[in-house]
Design a protein around this motif. Structure first.
Motif, PDB file in Angstrom:
ATOM      1  N   LEU A 102       0.914  -1.223   0.287  1.00 46.74           N
ATOM      2  CA  LEU A 102      -0.022  -0.070  -0.001  1.00 46.74           C
ATOM      3  C   LEU A 102       0.967   1.225   0.157  1.00 46.74           C
ATOM      4  CD1 LEU A 102      -2.783   1.268   0.234  1.00 46.74           C
ATOM      5  CD2 LEU A 102      -2.565   1.094   2.496  1.00 46.74           C
ATOM      6  N   ILE A 103       0.669   2.223  -1.247  1.00 43.60           N
ATOM      7  CA  ILE A 103       1.497   3.517  -0.919  1.00 43.60           C
ATOM      8  C   ILE A 103       0.461   4.502  -0.743  1.00 43.60           C
ATOM      9  CG2 ILE A 103       2.793   5.047  -2.474  1.00 43.60           C
ATOM     10  CD1 ILE A 103       3.957   2.470  -3.991  1.00 43.60           C
ATOM     11  N   ASP A 104       0.316   4.997   0.378  1.00 43.71           N
ATOM     12  CA  ASP A 104      -0.606   5.987   0.633  1.00 43.71           C
ATOM     13  C   ASP A 104       0.004   7.180   0.990  1.00 43.71           C
ATOM     14  OD1 ASP A 104      -0.052   5.326   3.200  1.00 43.71           O
ATOM     15  OD2 ASP A 104      -1.611   4.348   3.914  1.00 43.71           O
ATOM     16  N   GLU A 105      -1.129   8.206   1.840  1.00 43.37           N
ATOM     17  CA  GLU A 105      -0.348   9.614   2.363  1.00 43.37           C
ATOM     18  C   GLU A 105       0.615   9.450   3.264  1.00 43.37           C
ATOM     19  OE1 GLU A 105      -4.185   8.308   4.227  1.00 43.37           O
ATOM     20  OE2 GLU A 105      -3.567   8.561   2.325  1.00 43.37           O
ATOM     21  N   ASN A 106       0.789   8.199   4.060  1.00 41.89           N
ATOM     22  CA  ASN A 106       1.676   8.132   4.855  1.00 41.89           C
ATOM     23  C   ASN A 106       3.146   7.938   4.371  1.00 41.89           C
ATOM     24  OD1 ASN A 106      -0.066   8.242   7.324  1.00 41.89           O
ATOM     25  ND2 ASN A 106      -0.761   6.079   6.911  1.00 41.89           N
ATOM     26  N   SER A 107       3.083   7.393   2.945  1.00 44.31           N
ATOM     27  CA  SER A 107       4.340   6.975   2.350  1.00 44.31           C
ATOM     28  C   SER A 107       4.700   8.143   1.222  1.00 44.31           C
ATOM     29  CB  SER A 107       4.210   5.768   1.727  1.00 44.31           C
ATOM     30  OG  SER A 107       4.241   4.522   2.434  1.00 44.31           O
ATOM     31  N   ILE A 108       3.622   8.989   0.674  1.00 42.90           N
ATOM     32  CA  ILE A 108       4.072   9.725  -0.281  1.00 42.90           C
ATOM     33  C   ILE A 108       4.564  10.929   0.162  1.00 42.90           C
ATOM     34  CG2 ILE A 108       2.876  11.005  -2.312  1.00 42.90           C
ATOM     35  CD1 ILE A 108       1.155   8.511  -2.545  1.00 42.90           C
ATOM     36  N   SER A 109       5.575  11.629  -0.095  1.00 40.03           N
ATOM     37  CA  SER A 109       6.238  12.937   0.406  1.00 40.03           C
ATOM     38  C   SER A 109       6.005  14.095  -0.385  1.00 40.03           C
ATOM     39  CB  SER A 109       7.651  12.475   0.639  1.00 40.03           C
ATOM     40  OG  SER A 109       8.369  12.376  -0.866  1.00 40.03           O
ATOM     41  N   LYS A 110       5.576  14.004  -1.614  1.00 46.97           N
ATOM     42  CA  LYS A 110       5.178  15.268  -2.407  1.00 46.97           C
ATOM     43  C   LYS A 110       4.061  14.788  -2.988  1.00 46.97           C
ATOM     44  CE  LYS A 110       9.887  16.570  -3.583  1.00 46.97           C
ATOM     45  NZ  LYS A 110      10.886  16.732  -4.545  1.00 46.97           N
ATOM     46  N   TYR A 111       3.036  16.044  -3.481  1.00 49.96           N
ATOM     47  CA  TYR A 111       1.877  15.652  -4.495  1.00 49.96           C
ATOM     48  C   TYR A 111       2.162  14.911  -5.857  1.00 49.96           C
ATOM     49  CZ  TYR A 111      -2.634  16.696  -5.609  1.00 49.96           C
ATOM     50  OH  TYR A 111      -4.010  16.740  -6.061  1.00 49.96           O
ATOM     51  N   PRO A 112       1.355  14.053  -5.914  1.00 49.58           N
ATOM     52  CA  PRO A 112       1.464  13.203  -7.189  1.00 49.58           C
ATOM     53  C   PRO A 112       1.221  14.165  -8.443  1.00 49.58           C
ATOM     54  CG  PRO A 112       0.318  11.932  -5.798  1.00 49.58           C
ATOM     55  CD  PRO A 112       0.289  13.347  -5.009  1.00 49.58           C
ATOM     56  N   LYS A 113       2.008  13.806  -9.564  1.00 49.93           N
ATOM     57  CA  LYS A 113       1.635  14.392 -10.925  1.00 49.93           C
ATOM     58  C   LYS A 113       1.335  13.093 -11.764  1.00 49.93           C
ATOM     59  CE  LYS A 113       5.301  17.652  -9.880  1.00 49.93           C
ATOM     60  NZ  LYS A 113       6.361  18.597 -10.037  1.00 49.93           N
ATOM     61  N   TRP A 114       0.585  13.664 -12.706  1.00 45.33           N
ATOM     62  CA  TRP A 114       0.231  12.724 -13.750  1.00 45.33           C
ATOM     63  C   TRP A 114       0.043  13.457 -15.117  1.00 45.33           C
ATOM     64  CZ3 TRP A 114      -2.903  14.063  -9.752  1.00 45.33           C
ATOM     65  CH2 TRP A 114      -3.920  14.812  -9.978  1.00 45.33           C
ATOM     66  N   THR A 115       0.491  12.573 -15.972  1.00 45.73           N
ATOM     67  CA  THR A 115       0.404  13.130 -17.611  1.00 45.73           C
ATOM     68  C   THR A 115      -0.311  12.007 -18.349  1.00 45.73           C
ATOM     69  OG1 THR A 115       2.612  12.543 -18.033  1.00 45.73           O
ATOM     70  CG2 THR A 115       2.460  14.416 -17.253  1.00 45.73           C
ATOM     71  N   VAL A 116      -0.859  12.524 -19.628  1.00 44.44           N
ATOM     72  CA  VAL A 116      -1.085  11.298 -20.625  1.00 44.44           C
ATOM     73  C   VAL A 116      -0.265  11.786 -21.868  1.00 44.44           C
ATOM     74  CG1 VAL A 116      -3.176  10.739 -22.057  1.00 44.44           C
ATOM     75  CG2 VAL A 116      -3.505  11.390 -19.652  1.00 44.44           C
ATOM     76  N   ASP A 117       0.174  10.804 -22.467  1.00 49.53           N
ATOM     77  CA  ASP A 117       1.335  10.889 -23.451  1.00 49.53           C
ATOM     78  C   ASP A 117       0.905  10.004 -24.540  1.00 49.53           C
ATOM     79  OD1 ASP A 117       3.517  11.516 -25.025  1.00 49.53           O
ATOM     80  OD2 ASP A 117       4.973  10.510 -23.726  1.00 49.53           O
ATOM     81  N   ASP A 118       0.783  10.512 -25.684  1.00 54.96           N
ATOM     82  CA  ASP A 118       0.559   9.595 -26.722  1.00 54.96           C
ATOM     83  C   ASP A 118       1.906   9.315 -27.848  1.00 54.96           C
ATOM     84  OD1 ASP A 118       0.748  12.074 -28.194  1.00 54.96           O
ATOM     85  OD2 ASP A 118      -1.156  11.750 -29.369  1.00 54.96           O
ATOM     86  N   SER A 119       2.991   9.673 -27.390  1.00 53.66           N
ATOM     87  CA  SER A 119       4.119   9.888 -28.257  1.00 53.66           C
ATOM     88  C   SER A 119       4.941   8.316 -28.092  1.00 53.66           C
ATOM     89  CB  SER A 119       5.265  10.889 -27.666  1.00 53.66           C
ATOM     90  OG  SER A 119       5.479  10.386 -26.289  1.00 53.66           O
ATOM     91  N   LYS A 120       4.287   7.707 -27.215  1.00 54.62           N
ATOM     92  CA  LYS A 120       4.948   6.168 -27.126  1.00 54.62           C
ATOM     93  C   LYS A 120       3.998   5.251 -27.627  1.00 54.62           C
ATOM     94  CE  LYS A 120       7.617   7.425 -23.222  1.00 54.62           C
ATOM     95  NZ  LYS A 120       7.911   7.480 -21.742  1.00 54.62           N
ATOM     96  N   ILE A 121       3.028   5.537 -28.172  1.00 52.68           N
ATOM     97  CA  ILE A 121       1.967   4.365 -28.917  1.00 52.68           C
ATOM     98  C   ILE A 121       2.523   3.548 -29.891  1.00 52.68           C
ATOM     99  CG2 ILE A 121      -0.095   4.203 -30.389  1.00 52.68           C
ATOM    100  CD1 ILE A 121      -1.175   6.734 -28.968  1.00 52.68           C
ATOM    101  N   ILE A 122       2.382   2.416 -29.768  1.00 54.94           N
ATOM    102  CA  ILE A 122       2.862   1.181 -30.683  1.00 54.94           C
ATOM    103  C   ILE A 122       1.480   0.615 -31.232  1.00 54.94           C
ATOM    104  CG2 ILE A 122       3.981  -0.759 -30.997  1.00 54.94           C
ATOM    105  CD1 ILE A 122       5.907   1.303 -30.420  1.00 54.94           C
ATOM    106  N   ASN A 123       1.344   0.781 -32.550  1.00 54.74           N
ATOM    107  CA  ASN A 123       0.161   0.168 -32.969  1.00 54.74           C
ATOM    108  C   ASN A 123       0.263  -0.865 -34.192  1.00 54.74           C
ATOM    109  OD1 ASN A 123       0.570   2.071 -35.194  1.00 54.74           O
ATOM    110  ND2 ASN A 123      -0.954   3.536 -34.178  1.00 54.74           N
TER     111      ASN A 123
END
Length: 167
Positions: A56-77
């Protein structure tokens, strides 16, 4: 993996480990890794498995606010898979190109990812195996990927590839 059959000839190998990783583990979506007690183990990729305890990785283990991105440059089709190796001619008898039409329509055709599996033989139901493998890879890689970045305390530093964690 009792339904998977491979036919391999072992000779003149510079690295038996590399051969096993490329010709058996990779087509089965497995990777060598190590467990928390430093024992060699296998990580199963691309398959949901039920485990008794989950990290479990929760607020007790996370030291900075999480960041997220969505990237379509690595698509393999598109995949190119060489298989059904003939020891006599030292060539692959089958060279399949498998594409995800919906992904190509949405994001354009991308550079194909290439694989070659000497042990996958047409006489051992290789066609079904290649179709299943391609479906698994394209399901995972043909759409944009969300990436979550987070910083944790040192207690979570031993996470390795294939470890399941609940965030």
């Amino acid at each position: 993996f009792s339904t998977r059959q491979f036919k391999l000839s072992l000779y003149n190998l510079t690295s038996a480990l590399k051969f096993l990783e490329e010709q058996i583990l990779q087509p089965c979506n497995l990777r060598f890794t190590y467990s928390k007690d430093s024992k060699l183990t296998l990580a199963i990729l691309d398959r949901a498995i039920f485990i008794e305890e989950q990290d479990l990785i929760d607020e007790n283990s996370i030291s900075k606010y999480p960041k997220w991105t969505v990237d379509d440059s690595k698509i393999i089709n598109s995949l190119k898979i060489a298989w059904d190796f003939d020891e006599g001619t030292n060539q692959f008898k089958k060279n399949d190109t498998i594409e995800d039409a919906a992904s190509i329509a949405s994001y354009g055709k991308r550079t194909p990812l290439s694989f070659s599996f000497k042990g996958v033989q047409s006489s051992l139901d290789g066609t079904a195996f290649i179709a299943s493998y391609a479906n698994t890879i394209l399901t995972r890689l043909s759409q944009p990927v969300a990436e979550v970045s987070l910083t944790t305390h040192i207690d979570k530093s031993l996470q390795t590839i294939g470890d399941k964690a609940l965030i």
